[in-house]
Design an enzyme around this catalytic site. Structure first.
Site, PDB file in Angstrom:
ATOM      1  N   TRP A 566      37.447  79.651 -20.805  1.00 57.01           N
ATOM      2  CA  TRP A 566      36.408  79.090 -19.928  1.00 57.01           C
ATOM      3  C   TRP A 566      36.638  79.384 -18.447  1.00 57.01           C
ATOM      4  O   TRP A 566      36.262  78.594 -17.589  1.00 57.01           O
ATOM      5  CB  TRP A 566      36.256  77.585 -20.167  1.00 57.01           C
ATOM      6  CG  TRP A 566      36.243  77.216 -21.612  1.00 57.01           C
ATOM      7  CD1 TRP A 566      35.294  77.530 -22.528  1.00 57.01           C
ATOM      8  CD2 TRP A 566      37.247  76.473 -22.318  1.00 57.01           C
ATOM      9  NE1 TRP A 566      35.631  77.043 -23.769  1.00 57.01           N
ATOM     10  CE2 TRP A 566      36.832  76.393 -23.675  1.00 57.01           C
ATOM     11  CE3 TRP A 566      38.442  75.872 -21.942  1.00 57.01           C
ATOM     12  CZ2 TRP A 566      37.572  75.733 -24.656  1.00 57.01           C
ATOM     13  CZ3 TRP A 566      39.181  75.229 -22.922  1.00 57.01           C
ATOM     14  CH2 TRP A 566      38.743  75.156 -24.252  1.00 57.01           C
ATOM     15  N   HIS A 567      37.248  80.510 -18.145  1.00 55.74           N
ATOM     16  CA  HIS A 567      37.512  80.869 -16.753  1.00 55.74           C
ATOM     17  C   HIS A 567      36.604  81.996 -16.277  1.00 55.74           C
ATOM     18  O   HIS A 567      36.986  82.823 -15.464  1.00 55.74           O
ATOM     19  CB  HIS A 567      38.983  81.273 -16.578  1.00 55.74           C
ATOM     20  CG  HIS A 567      39.944  80.151 -16.839  1.00 55.74           C
ATOM     21  ND1 HIS A 567      41.309  80.342 -16.953  1.00 55.74           N
ATOM     22  CD2 HIS A 567      39.744  78.822 -17.029  1.00 55.74           C
ATOM     23  CE1 HIS A 567      41.894  79.186 -17.192  1.00 55.74           C
ATOM     24  NE2 HIS A 567      40.968  78.242 -17.244  1.00 55.74           N
ATOM     25  N   TYR A 568      35.379  82.037 -16.793  1.00 58.15           N
ATOM     26  CA  TYR A 568      34.448  83.091 -16.397  1.00 58.15           C
ATOM     27  C   TYR A 568      34.037  82.917 -14.932  1.00 58.15           C
ATOM     28  O   TYR A 568      34.043  81.813 -14.382  1.00 58.15           O
ATOM     29  CB  TYR A 568      33.229  83.116 -17.323  1.00 58.15           C
ATOM     30  CG  TYR A 568      32.599  81.768 -17.597  1.00 58.15           C
ATOM     31  CD1 TYR A 568      31.724  81.188 -16.685  1.00 58.15           C
ATOM     32  CD2 TYR A 568      32.874  81.067 -18.775  1.00 58.15           C
ATOM     33  CE1 TYR A 568      31.137  79.967 -16.934  1.00 58.15           C
ATOM     34  CE2 TYR A 568      32.302  79.843 -19.030  1.00 58.15           C
ATOM     35  CZ  TYR A 568      31.427  79.287 -18.104  1.00 58.15           C
ATOM     36  OH  TYR A 568      30.854  78.071 -18.349  1.00 58.15           O
TER      37      TYR A 568
END
Length: 632
Positions: A566-568
């Site tokens: 979830w580090h986009y």
């Protein structure tokens, strides 16, 4: 002393709830202090226990009352439902009046909350958040429920899932506090290299991080699994040991967390308590449809926004008619480029195809999207281990980060929930090749998981993440409905260098799993690399190659088991969509403050820097506008 939780329910909710028509309205807490008056000699002890019972009861009453619909708790008198808004609804005026604001911030997330709190010290601020409040949501508030929040795919969930065109299941926040409400909680600062690359004022950065840390960040109590990971990382050469630190430095370290020692989450929404209640208005369930522009001048000028409340009614919020008033987008790396496109800012051909009126042609909006690919190695144990999220990290010079999670915090019944498809911790579905993660496969996986014994959830994961992926993708609108996810492509491992780093990271993760520290801890025999890579918890389909010691097979393992952490980021890069002050190019009074401007994810985990960015930009805007009079 016996502590008891009591739930009161509201059976008349009109909003849909997940799995039942009965919704938990609030959780009350009290203690039975039966020992308090056992005997005169115990009176003083009993009094102390009674006092602590009252304190616990009061603190829980205060915390749970924050989530009620009137949001009247003394810390947050400015939070209201969107339907209470009394601004203009005629859409005819652009000058602003008594209900106009100096700043309108779209997105009450990781950056938006500290930004709003800071700007409200001197100016009127309207913060619009499409989700609800996090304060009384047990799935958000407690570490043990981490998986459940990610698994909830109902329309009112704090987590809105999406699937990239790569086939990787992902999620975006839909709640006041944003990603800090649904993430794994790990807190770290960015590297000094990242700060310099962004062109930030180092002195102000070093003032802004502590502002956040003093309010919501904690030193974790290191879980046994995390201690073993620490020792194993040092054994395989990820050194030195830097102890507990927020700093991003090579070696092995223990980072901060937004979970306190009682397992309660503290989010960006908590930072709103630092705002000026006389100048700050926060509306929840306020879904912004688009930005309103005045196009009569040489350049378009942002004048307001149109949003829909929880009842479906439409409203318009306006800026005051001052040159330095601004609309600020803080919707995140998915929401911000989506909002620009819906408002007519983006590639003109794409906008015309969807019949969106073009306000400003910019071919770079939504381009340069990236996500840090993650792969995991499952390590079984012969006994249940304590649940832990990320606490220990290894920062290598090979361009990979090593993290870990363990245990399972839920009851036996909740295992039947399909949170595995969302969670890196119980990531069995990651063994299915991304392109084959069809709805039918997911449903088959859910059915199969119901038959898994509780023992299958013993153990934990070693997580490997690519630090700065070179592979890039893009974001495009599918339609003009803001509630629908846009089409997102990340192109995981498209660049061969990313794939080579994944292979190096997986090899390191397997060495950690084979270390003496882990074999002693798990009470399991040392396993071969092949067996480790094939030993994920049972899934319906397992496409992991058999010849896993071969480099080519290891590369296939990376491709087949890629998931997200979830580090986009990206979609509104500096120099392409915004300038160095994050003002949108070619448009007056419009700015972006969030991770969509980043070309790389800062630190091992970005939330600390995004939180800091909200505070940093708030102070910078005030100082640029007021100078010393800002008083910050």
């Amino acid at each position: 002393m016996q502590c008891v939780y009591i739930y009161s329910v509201d059976t008349h909710k009109t909003r849909p709830t997940r799995g039942s028509h009965i919704e938990v309205k609030e959780k009350l807490f009290f203690c039975r202090c039966s020992e308090a008056f056992v005997s005169p000699s115990m009176a003083s002890v009993g009094a102390v226990k009674l006092f602590f019972c009252l304190v616990l009861w009061l603190s829980n009453m205060l915390s749970t009352s924050q989530g009620k619909e009137n949001f009247s708790h003394y810390r947050y008198p400015f939070i209201r439902s969107a339907s209470s808004f009394s601004g203009s609804s005629s859409f005819s005026s652009s000058s602003g009046g008594s209900n106009a604001y100096d700043y309108i911030i779209v997105g009450g997330g990781t950056a938006g909350c500290p930004l709003a709190a800071t700007l409200s010290q001197n100016f009127s601020v309207l913060l619009l958040e499409r989700g609800g409040v996090p304060f009384s949501n047990a799935n958000i508030s407690f570490l043990k429920n981490f998986h459940i929040a990610l698994a909830d795919i109902s329309p009112t969930s704090a987590s809105q899932f999406f699937v990239s065109t790569d086939g990787v299941i992902n999620t975006r926040a839909r709640v006041l506090g944003g990603g800090t409400c649904i993430n794994a909680g790990f807190y770290t600062r960015a590297s000094t290299r990242f700060i310099k690359k962004e062109g930030w004022d180092a002195k102000l950065v070093n003032e802004s991080y502590p502002w956040v840390e003093k309010k919501i960040v904690h030193r974790p109590k290191l879980a046994p699994w995390q201690k073993v990971v620490r020792d194993s990382l040092l054994d395989v050469g990820v050194s030195p040991f830097n102890g507990f630190t927020y700093d991003h430095v090579y070696g092995t370290k223990i980072g901060g967390t937004i979970f306190d020692n009682f397992g309660r989450r503290h989010t960006a929404a908590d930072l709103l308590a630092s705002g000026n209640p006389r100048k700050l208005t926060v509306l929840v369930h306020a879904t912004v449809q688009k930005i309103v522009f005045d196009t009569t001048g040489k350049q378009p000028k942002a004048v307001g926004v149109i949003f829909v409340d929880e009842k479906g009614d439409k409203h318009q919020a306006l800026l005051v008619n001052k040159p330095r008033s601004e609309i600020i987008l803080s919707c995140g790396a998915i929401g911000t480029p989506q909002m620009l496109l819906l408002s007519g800012v983006g590639p003109k051909d794409e906008l015309k195809n969807l019949k969106v009126s073009v306000v400003h042609d910019n071919k770079f909006v939504g381009k340069g999207m990236a996500d840090n690919p993650m792969n995991s190695v499952f390590v079984p144990t012969n006994w249940p281990v304590k649940q832990s999220l990320i606490q220990t990290v290894g920062i290598t010079k090979k361009g990979v980060y090593i993290e870990a999670s363990s245990g399972f915090g839920q009851s036996n019944d909740s295992i039947h929930c399909h949170h595995g498809i969302m969670s890196a911790e119980i990531g069995q579905l990651s063994t299915i090749s991304p392109k084959q993660r069809t709805p039918e496969v997911i449903q088959a996986y859910i059915r199969g998981k119901r038959d898994l014994p509780h023992e299958a959830f013993k153990g934990g994961f070693i997580l490997e993440k690519i630090a700065t992926p070179i592979s890039r993708g893009e974001l495009r609108l599918m339609n003009t409905n803001v509630d629908d996810n846009p089409s997102v492509t990340f192109n995981y491992f498209k660049h061969p260098y990313d794939l080579r780093r994944c292979v190096q990271g997986i090899r390191m993760a397997t060495k950690i799993a084979q270390s003496e520290h882990f074999t002693n801890y798990t009470k399991c025999e040392k396993q071969t690399v092949e067996k480790i890579l094939n030993m994920s918890v049972s899934a319906n389909v397992n496409l992991i190659p058999k010849n896993t010691n071969d480099t080519k097979s290891m590369e296939q393992f990376c491709k087949d088991t890629v998931i997200t952490i979830w580090h986009y980021h990206g979609g509104c890069h500096v120099g392409k969509v915004v300038n160095k002050d994050y003002k949108v190019l070619g448009i007056h009074r419009l700015r972006v403050v969030d991770g969509s401007t980043f070309r790389e994810s800062p630190g091992t985990n970005p939330q600390g820097t995004v939180l800091m960015m909200g505070r940093y930009m708030g102070v910078k805007i005030l100082r640029d506008r007021l100078g010393r009079a800002a008083g910050i």
